[in-house]
Each structure stands twice: as structure tokens, then as C-alpha cells.
Design a protein around this motif. Structure first.
Motif, PDB file in Angstrom:
ATOM      1  N   PRO A 168      63.691  86.018  58.624  1.00 11.46           N
ATOM      2  CA  PRO A 168      63.237  85.918  57.230  1.00 11.46           C
ATOM      3  C   PRO A 168      63.554  84.535  56.642  1.00 11.46           C
ATOM      4  CG  PRO A 168      65.174  87.313  57.418  1.00 11.46           C
ATOM      5  CD  PRO A 168      64.781  86.942  58.802  1.00 11.46           C
ATOM      6  N   MET A 169      62.716  84.133  55.688  1.00  9.36           N
ATOM      7  CA  MET A 169      62.893  82.830  55.072  1.00  9.36           C
ATOM      8  C   MET A 169      62.556  82.978  53.596  1.00  9.36           C
ATOM      9  SD  MET A 169      61.020  79.206  55.940  1.00  9.36           S
ATOM     10  CE  MET A 169      59.815  80.018  56.864  1.00  9.36           C
ATOM     11  N   ALA A 170      63.247  82.161  52.766  1.00  7.85           N
ATOM     12  CA  ALA A 170      62.978  82.230  51.324  1.00  7.85           C
ATOM     13  C   ALA A 170      62.800  80.813  50.801  1.00  7.85           C
ATOM     14  CB  ALA A 170      64.146  82.894  50.600  1.00  7.85           C
ATOM     15  N   LEU A 171      61.971  80.696  49.776  1.00 10.78           N
ATOM     16  CA  LEU A 171      61.727  79.410  49.137  1.00 10.78           C
ATOM     17  C   LEU A 171      61.971  79.604  47.651  1.00 10.78           C
ATOM     18  CD1 LEU A 171      60.629  76.495  49.043  1.00 10.78           C
ATOM     19  CD2 LEU A 171      58.358  77.502  48.763  1.00 10.78           C
ATOM     20  N   LEU A 172      62.866  78.807  47.086  1.00  6.67           N
ATOM     21  CA  LEU A 172      63.136  78.873  45.651  1.00  6.67           C
ATOM     22  C   LEU A 172      62.526  77.642  45.006  1.00  6.67           C
ATOM     23  CD1 LEU A 172      66.906  79.884  45.731  1.00  6.67           C
ATOM     24  CD2 LEU A 172      64.935  81.347  45.320  1.00  6.67           C
ATOM     25  N   LEU A 173      61.767  77.861  43.960  1.00 10.06           N
ATOM     26  CA  LEU A 173      61.123  76.767  43.252  1.00 10.06           C
ATOM     27  C   LEU A 173      61.512  76.878  41.789  1.00 10.06           C
ATOM     28  CD1 LEU A 173      59.082  74.419  43.309  1.00 10.06           C
ATOM     29  CD2 LEU A 173      57.298  76.108  42.859  1.00 10.06           C
ATOM     30  N   PHE A 174      62.111  75.840  41.287  1.00 11.34           N
ATOM     31  CA  PHE A 174      62.507  75.815  39.875  1.00 11.34           C
ATOM     32  C   PHE A 174      61.551  74.902  39.130  1.00 11.34           C
ATOM     33  CE2 PHE A 174      66.423  76.770  42.119  1.00 11.34           C
ATOM     34  CZ  PHE A 174      66.916  77.849  41.388  1.00 11.34           C
ATOM     35  N   ASP A 175      61.052  75.407  38.025  1.00 11.97           N
ATOM     36  CA  ASP A 175      60.149  74.608  37.217  1.00 11.97           C
ATOM     37  C   ASP A 175      60.699  74.589  35.802  1.00 11.97           C
ATOM     38  OD1 ASP A 175      58.031  73.126  36.389  1.00 11.97           O
ATOM     39  OD2 ASP A 175      56.598  74.792  36.319  1.00 11.97           O
ATOM     40  N   CYS A 176      60.705  73.432  35.204  1.00 12.47           N
ATOM     41  CA  CYS A 176      61.235  73.297  33.843  1.00 12.47           C
ATOM     42  C   CYS A 176      60.050  73.118  32.900  1.00 12.47           C
ATOM     43  CB  CYS A 176      62.184  72.109  33.791  1.00 12.47           C
ATOM     44  SG  CYS A 176      63.047  71.947  32.233  1.00 12.47           S
ATOM     45  N   ASP A 177      59.741  74.185  32.143  1.00 15.67           N
ATOM     46  CA  ASP A 177      58.615  74.108  31.211  1.00 15.67           C
ATOM     47  C   ASP A 177      58.953  73.159  30.070  1.00 15.67           C
ATOM     48  OD1 ASP A 177      57.156  75.861  32.687  1.00 15.67           O
ATOM     49  OD2 ASP A 177      57.805  77.627  31.555  1.00 15.67           O
ATOM     50  N   HIS A 178      57.927  72.523  29.557  1.00 17.85           N
ATOM     51  CA  HIS A 178      58.031  71.636  28.393  1.00 17.85           C
ATOM     52  C   HIS A 178      59.031  70.498  28.607  1.00 17.85           C
ATOM     53  CE1 HIS A 178      55.676  74.743  26.461  1.00 17.85           C
ATOM     54  NE2 HIS A 178      56.626  75.639  26.740  1.00 17.85           N
ATOM     55  N   PHE A 179      59.069  69.962  29.846  1.00 22.93           N
ATOM     56  CA  PHE A 179      60.004  68.867  30.145  1.00 22.93           C
ATOM     57  C   PHE A 179      59.518  67.550  29.554  1.00 22.93           C
ATOM     58  CE2 PHE A 179      61.954  65.676  32.950  1.00 22.93           C
ATOM     59  CZ  PHE A 179      63.281  66.041  32.797  1.00 22.93           C
ATOM     60  N   LYS A 180      58.216  67.351  29.498  1.00 22.95           N
ATOM     61  CA  LYS A 180      57.665  66.113  28.969  1.00 22.95           C
ATOM     62  C   LYS A 180      58.074  65.894  27.511  1.00 22.95           C
ATOM     63  CE  LYS A 180      53.265  63.596  28.585  1.00 22.95           C
ATOM     64  NZ  LYS A 180      53.854  62.522  27.966  1.00 22.95           N
ATOM     65  N   PRO A 181      58.036  66.925  26.663  1.00 20.23           N
ATOM     66  CA  PRO A 181      58.487  66.682  25.277  1.00 20.23           C
ATOM     67  C   PRO A 181      59.965  66.265  25.197  1.00 20.23           C
ATOM     68  CG  PRO A 181      57.204  68.700  25.365  1.00 20.23           C
ATOM     69  CD  PRO A 181      57.407  68.235  26.776  1.00 20.23           C
ATOM     70  N   ILE A 182      60.804  66.725  26.159  1.00 15.19           N
ATOM     71  CA  ILE A 182      62.216  66.309  26.146  1.00 15.19           C
ATOM     72  C   ILE A 182      62.297  64.805  26.414  1.00 15.19           C
ATOM     73  CG2 ILE A 182      64.431  66.526  27.336  1.00 15.19           C
ATOM     74  CD1 ILE A 182      63.684  69.466  27.881  1.00 15.19           C
ATOM     75  N   ASN A 183      61.573  64.349  27.415  1.00 14.24           N
ATOM     76  CA  ASN A 183      61.563  62.908  27.724  1.00 14.24           C
ATOM     77  C   ASN A 183      60.996  62.105  26.557  1.00 14.24           C
ATOM     78  OD1 ASN A 183      62.755  62.590  30.216  1.00 14.24           O
ATOM     79  ND2 ASN A 183      60.845  62.883  31.357  1.00 14.24           N
ATOM     80  N   ASP A 184      59.890  62.608  25.977  1.00  8.74           N
ATOM     81  CA  ASP A 184      59.239  61.863  24.896  1.00  8.74           C
ATOM     82  C   ASP A 184      60.079  61.863  23.628  1.00  8.74           C
ATOM     83  OD1 ASP A 184      57.178  61.357  26.623  1.00  8.74           O
ATOM     84  OD2 ASP A 184      55.823  62.896  25.784  1.00  8.74           O
ATOM     85  N   THR A 185      60.764  62.952  23.357  1.00  5.99           N
ATOM     86  CA  THR A 185      61.531  63.062  22.114  1.00  5.99           C
ATOM     87  C   THR A 185      62.891  62.390  22.227  1.00  5.99           C
ATOM     88  OG1 THR A 185      60.465  65.186  21.683  1.00  5.99           O
ATOM     89  CG2 THR A 185      62.428  64.698  20.384  1.00  5.99           C
ATOM     90  N   TYR A 186      63.632  62.700  23.279  1.00  2.00           N
ATOM     91  CA  TYR A 186      65.018  62.231  23.382  1.00  2.00           C
ATOM     92  C   TYR A 186      65.195  61.027  24.328  1.00  2.00           C
ATOM     93  CZ  TYR A 186      65.808  66.703  21.136  1.00  2.00           C
ATOM     94  OH  TYR A 186      65.773  67.756  20.271  1.00  2.00           O
ATOM     95  N   GLY A 187      64.165  60.696  25.076  1.00  2.00           N
ATOM     96  CA  GLY A 187      64.223  59.541  25.963  1.00  2.00           C
ATOM     97  C   GLY A 187      64.484  59.965  27.416  1.00  2.00           C
ATOM     98  N   HIS A 188      64.269  59.036  28.323  1.00  2.11           N
ATOM     99  CA  HIS A 188      64.387  59.325  29.742  1.00  2.11           C
ATOM    100  C   HIS A 188      65.832  59.559  30.176  1.00  2.11           C
ATOM    101  CE1 HIS A 188      60.204  58.793  30.850  1.00  2.11           C
ATOM    102  NE2 HIS A 188      60.154  57.693  30.105  1.00  2.11           N
ATOM    103  N   GLN A 189      66.798  58.962  29.485  1.00  5.45           N
ATOM    104  CA  GLN A 189      68.200  59.161  29.886  1.00  5.45           C
ATOM    105  C   GLN A 189      68.600  60.632  29.667  1.00  5.45           C
ATOM    106  OE1 GLN A 189      70.193  56.213  27.538  1.00  5.45           O
ATOM    107  NE2 GLN A 189      69.979  54.633  29.116  1.00  5.45           N
ATOM    108  N   VAL A 190      68.191  61.189  28.542  1.00  6.12           N
ATOM    109  CA  VAL A 190      68.487  62.592  28.260  1.00  6.12           C
ATOM    110  C   VAL A 190      67.702  63.471  29.246  1.00  6.12           C
ATOM    111  CG1 VAL A 190      68.313  64.464  26.571  1.00  6.12           C
ATOM    112  CG2 VAL A 190      69.045  62.179  25.846  1.00  6.12           C
TER     113      VAL A 190
END
Length: 194
Positions: A168-190
Motif C-alpha cells: 500500500p502507498m499513500a500520498l498526502l497533498l496539502f493545499d493552502c487556500d487563499h495564499f495569494k492574498p496573504i502574500n499580496d496583503t502582508y508581503g512575501h516574507q510573511v
């Protein structure tokens, strides 16, 4: 020259002979002159000495040219041939040692050596660029994390490695919704911290 004692007239005529008749009735022996014989011998000897001198000069000139030009050029041709035969081999082109070294041959040798060095440097730079481009193709420039392309290559390699196994094998995929507004609002460092 004619020897007067050897002159004899056959059937001497009773009257005066014409020049044409004299030739028919005259017996004589022709001998070459001693001086002419010596001259012929001297000319023959001179031709033989001259031919021998030319032969010795030709052999000496051949050996001189062979040592001065042919051997160094052969070594230089071997060095250039080595470039064509094996471009990965970057040996040093040896100096063309000779007692009568021609500056032009050494200049050509140095040019070949410089060419080899430049070729080696270009090859090394190309290999480094390939490694850099491969890294850029597989990593995110901002975070340094592996990107989607790297994931797909790793996934294909894993599937190939596990083909035929029923584990058996498993694949975990994490996706962060609305990540672009975080970069645009708080900057790339945040965004990097998130």
C-alpha cells in the motif's frame, strides 16, 4: 691527329689526285690526343664528384628539415588530432623542444594549448550552467522548495520503482487556500513564514 709515318697511298696514281680521289686512296689511322683523353677523364671525374656532393647535400638537407620541421609538426598534429579524437581529454601540449626551435611552431603550440584551456573552461561552465538550469527547473526560486515539476518526476520514479509490488502507498497533498492574498496583503516574507 694524323701520324705522318702511318700515311700511305694505295696504288699510287701517276698523275695528281683530286681531293675526293685522295680520300679513297689514302690509308690513315686516327688517334685521339692525349690531352683530350685527360680532359674527358677530368670531366667524368668532376661529374661523379658533383653527383656525390649533390646526393650528400640532399640527404643532409632532408635530415635537417626532418629534425627542424617534420618532427615538431608531427607532434603538433598529434596534439591537434587528440582534440578531435577525445574532446574530454585536456592534456598539456608538450613544448616542441629542438636545438633549432622555430618561433612560429612554438606560437602554434601555445595557441593549441590556449584553445584547449578555453575549451576546458567552456565545458566546465556549460556543465555548471546545466546543473544550475536543472535546479532552477525543479525548485522554486523564492523558497528553494521543490516545485510541481520535481514532484511529478519523483512521482514517476516512485511508480516505476514500485511497479510489480502490491504494497500500500499513500500520498498526502496539502493545499493552502487563499495564499495569494496573504502574500499580496502582508508581503512575501510573511507568506514565506506561513
Amino acid at each position: 691527329y694524323l701520324v705522318p709515318e702511318k700515311l700511305a697511298v694505295r696504288n699510287p696514281p701517276l698523275h695528281t689526285l683530286e681531293l675526293g680521289e685522295l680520300e679513297k686512296n689514302l690509308n690513315f689511322t686516327v688517334r685521339t690526343s692525349l690531352e683530350i683523353e685527360r680532359l674527358e677523364e677530368a670531366v667524368t671525374r668532376t661529374y661523379a664528384i658533383l653527383a656525390l656532393a649533390m646526393l650528400i647535400s640532399a640527404v643532409t638537407a632532408y635530415l635537417f628539415v626532418q629534425r627542424l620541421l617534420a618532427r615538431p609538426l608531427a607532434r603538433l598534429a598529434d596534439a591537434i588530432g587528440g582534440l578531435q579524437a577525445d574532446e574530454t581529454r585536456m592534456d598539456y601540449v608538450p613544448a616542441l623542444e629542438s636545438r633549432y626551435m622555430l618561433r612560429e611552431l612554438d606560437t602554434v603550440r601555445q595557441s593549441v594549448q590556449d584553445y584547449r584551456q578555453k575549451l576546458s573552461d567552456a565545458r566546465l561552465e556549460l556543465e555548471n550552467s546545466n546543473v544550475t538550469f536543472q535546479q532552477q527547473a525543479l525548485q522554486d526560486a523564492l523558497t528553494g522548495l521543490y516545485n510541481r515539476r520535481a514532484f511529478e518526476e519523483d512521482w514517476e520514479n516512485l511508480v516505476r520503482a514500485l511497479s510489480g509490488h502490491s504494497e500500500p502507498m499513500a500520498l498526502l497533498l496539502f493545499d493552502c487556500d487563499h495564499f495569494k492574498p496573504i502574500n499580496d496583503t502582508y508581503g512575501h516574507q510573511v507568506g514565506d513564514l506561513v
